[in-house]
Motif scaffolding. Sequence first.
Motif, PDB file in Angstrom:
ATOM      1  N   LYS A 150       0.289   0.999   9.935  1.00  0.00           N
ATOM      2  CA  LYS A 150      -0.702   1.809  10.640  1.00  0.00           C
ATOM      3  C   LYS A 150      -2.076   1.205  10.365  1.00  0.00           C
ATOM      4  N   VAL A 151      -2.747   0.774  11.423  1.00  0.00           N
ATOM      5  CA  VAL A 151      -4.067   0.167  11.300  1.00  0.00           C
ATOM      6  C   VAL A 151      -5.096   1.112  11.898  1.00  0.00           C
ATOM      7  N   LEU A 152      -6.091   1.479  11.108  1.00  0.00           N
ATOM      8  CA  LEU A 152      -7.126   2.384  11.571  1.00  0.00           C
ATOM      9  C   LEU A 152      -8.263   1.622  12.261  1.00  0.00           C
ATOM     10  N   LYS A 153      -9.108   2.353  12.931  1.00  0.00           N
ATOM     11  CA  LYS A 153     -10.218   1.756  13.674  1.00  0.00           C
ATOM     12  C   LYS A 153     -11.127   0.955  12.748  1.00  0.00           C
ATOM     13  N   ASP A 154     -11.537  -0.231  13.241  1.00  0.00           N
ATOM     14  CA  ASP A 154     -12.463  -1.126  12.541  1.00  0.00           C
ATOM     15  C   ASP A 154     -11.889  -1.683  11.248  1.00  0.00           C
ATOM     16  N   ARG A 155     -10.581  -1.641  11.073  1.00  0.00           N
ATOM     17  CA  ARG A 155      -9.951  -2.198   9.891  1.00  0.00           C
ATOM     18  C   ARG A 155      -9.261  -3.508  10.251  1.00  0.00           C
ATOM     19  N   PRO A 156      -9.244  -4.502   9.347  1.00  0.00           N
ATOM     20  CA  PRO A 156      -8.585  -5.786   9.642  1.00  0.00           C
ATOM     21  C   PRO A 156      -7.069  -5.657   9.630  1.00  0.00           C
ATOM     22  N   PHE A 157      -6.424  -6.522  10.366  1.00  0.00           N
ATOM     23  CA  PHE A 157      -4.965  -6.581  10.363  1.00  0.00           C
ATOM     24  C   PHE A 157      -4.490  -7.328   9.121  1.00  0.00           C
ATOM     25  N   PRO A 158      -3.483  -6.828   8.443  1.00  0.00           N
ATOM     26  CA  PRO A 158      -2.980  -7.507   7.245  1.00  0.00           C
ATOM     27  C   PRO A 158      -2.028  -8.651   7.551  1.00  0.00           C
ATOM     28  N   ALA A 159      -1.605  -8.807   8.816  1.00  0.00           N
ATOM     29  CA  ALA A 159      -0.609  -9.824   9.170  1.00  0.00           C
ATOM     30  C   ALA A 159      -0.528  -9.931  10.680  1.00  0.00           C
ATOM     31  N   ASP A 160       0.318 -10.820  11.171  1.00  0.00           N
ATOM     32  CA  ASP A 160       0.626 -10.844  12.598  1.00  0.00           C
ATOM     33  C   ASP A 160       1.356  -9.552  12.936  1.00  0.00           C
ATOM     34  N   LEU A 161       0.904  -8.883  13.996  1.00  0.00           N
ATOM     35  CA  LEU A 161       1.474  -7.588  14.343  1.00  0.00           C
ATOM     36  C   LEU A 161       1.929  -7.547  15.785  1.00  0.00           C
ATOM     37  N   PHE A 162       2.932  -6.726  16.017  1.00  0.00           N
ATOM     38  CA  PHE A 162       3.426  -6.466  17.360  1.00  0.00           C
ATOM     39  C   PHE A 162       3.110  -5.015  17.678  1.00  0.00           C
ATOM     40  N   VAL A 163       2.364  -4.787  18.759  1.00  0.00           N
ATOM     41  CA  VAL A 163       1.896  -3.433  19.064  1.00  0.00           C
ATOM     42  C   VAL A 163       3.029  -2.587  19.622  1.00  0.00           C
ATOM     43  N   LEU A 164       3.289  -1.482  18.948  1.00  0.00           N
ATOM     44  CA  LEU A 164       4.275  -0.521  19.440  1.00  0.00           C
ATOM     45  C   LEU A 164       3.624   0.565  20.272  1.00  0.00           C
ATOM     46  N   SER A 165       2.591   1.169  19.722  1.00  0.00           N
ATOM     47  CA  SER A 165       1.916   2.266  20.406  1.00  0.00           C
ATOM     48  C   SER A 165       0.497   2.361  19.881  1.00  0.00           C
ATOM     49  N   THR A 166      -0.386   2.984  20.645  1.00  0.00           N
ATOM     50  CA  THR A 166      -1.769   3.127  20.228  1.00  0.00           C
ATOM     51  C   THR A 166      -2.197   4.577  20.375  1.00  0.00           C
ATOM     52  N   SER A 167      -3.376   4.875  19.870  1.00  0.00           N
ATOM     53  CA  SER A 167      -3.910   6.228  20.019  1.00  0.00           C
ATOM     54  C   SER A 167      -4.345   6.501  21.459  1.00  0.00           C
ATOM     55  N   HIS A 168      -4.473   5.441  22.269  1.00  0.00           N
ATOM     56  CA  HIS A 168      -4.744   5.614  23.705  1.00  0.00           C
ATOM     57  C   HIS A 168      -3.404   5.767  24.420  1.00  0.00           C
ATOM     58  N   VAL A 169      -2.831   6.962  24.348  1.00  0.00           N
ATOM     59  CA  VAL A 169      -1.463   7.159  24.835  1.00  0.00           C
ATOM     60  C   VAL A 169      -1.358   7.024  26.346  1.00  0.00           C
ATOM     61  N   ASP A 170      -2.459   7.190  27.048  1.00  0.00           N
ATOM     62  CA  ASP A 170      -2.394   7.091  28.506  1.00  0.00           C
ATOM     63  C   ASP A 170      -2.282   5.648  28.982  1.00  0.00           C
ATOM     64  N   THR A 171      -2.918   4.721  28.255  1.00  0.00           N
ATOM     65  CA  THR A 171      -2.901   3.315  28.675  1.00  0.00           C
ATOM     66  C   THR A 171      -2.128   2.412  27.707  1.00  0.00           C
ATOM     67  N   GLY A 172      -2.057   2.791  26.429  1.00  0.00           N
ATOM     68  CA  GLY A 172      -1.382   1.951  25.438  1.00  0.00           C
ATOM     69  C   GLY A 172      -2.172   0.703  25.075  1.00  0.00           C
TER      70      GLY A 172
END
Length: 219
Positions: A150-172
């Motif tokens: 779980k990555v919060l807003k304005d936080r760096p990614f700890p690794a290569d990630l594959f997006v499953l879902s976002t908080s923008h549920v209408d657009t993803g």
Amino acid sequence: FYSLFSVTMASKTKSDQAYFDLCVGHDVQNSLKHGKHCKKDSNNVKTTKYTLANFVPKALLYQFRRAANIYFLIITILTSMPFSPKTPESMIGTFAFVLIVSVIKEGWEDYKREKQDREVNNSETWVLSKETKEFETALWKDIHPGDIIKVLKDRPFPADLFVLSTSHVDTGIAYIDTRNLDGETNLKDKMALEDLKDWDENKIRNFSATIRSEPSNAN
């Protein structure tokens, strides 16, 4: 947004929130064929050249990869010969001083790299616990392929990630800042999976899948 951990340490990014369980690359084939768990590759970052055990010999070897040091070594040896009109002490002392200063400089720079590695590896992120099904803080170095992050807003990614879902549920959509990778300041949009983009945290907690992908390569 919800993200899937993929392979290795990589991007620094922005987003609202993030979360998974997968096998990566060639490990999938072994897992499917033999019923084994995915290989737990380390996410530990190491950019240092030396260890305490090999510092002195390796640092000296590195110094003698320079043509100038090889030249001065030959001159120092020649001044130690009986036919040399010069005393060897002055040349040996000067050459030894240059080598010592260079090795100390190498050690200091490597120490700073080790310190930076330690700060990165000990950074914290949110990882889904397979036992409690709750998101718990974990160090970046302890992340493995298949973890749901779980990555919060304005936080760096700890690794290569594959997006499953976002908080923008209408657009993803997740807007990613990649300036630390390519220097570009424009936000890049990444899309979550169409079937998962409207999933909330409760659904993500019970999600599992196998993803087939090519092994990492230079391109």
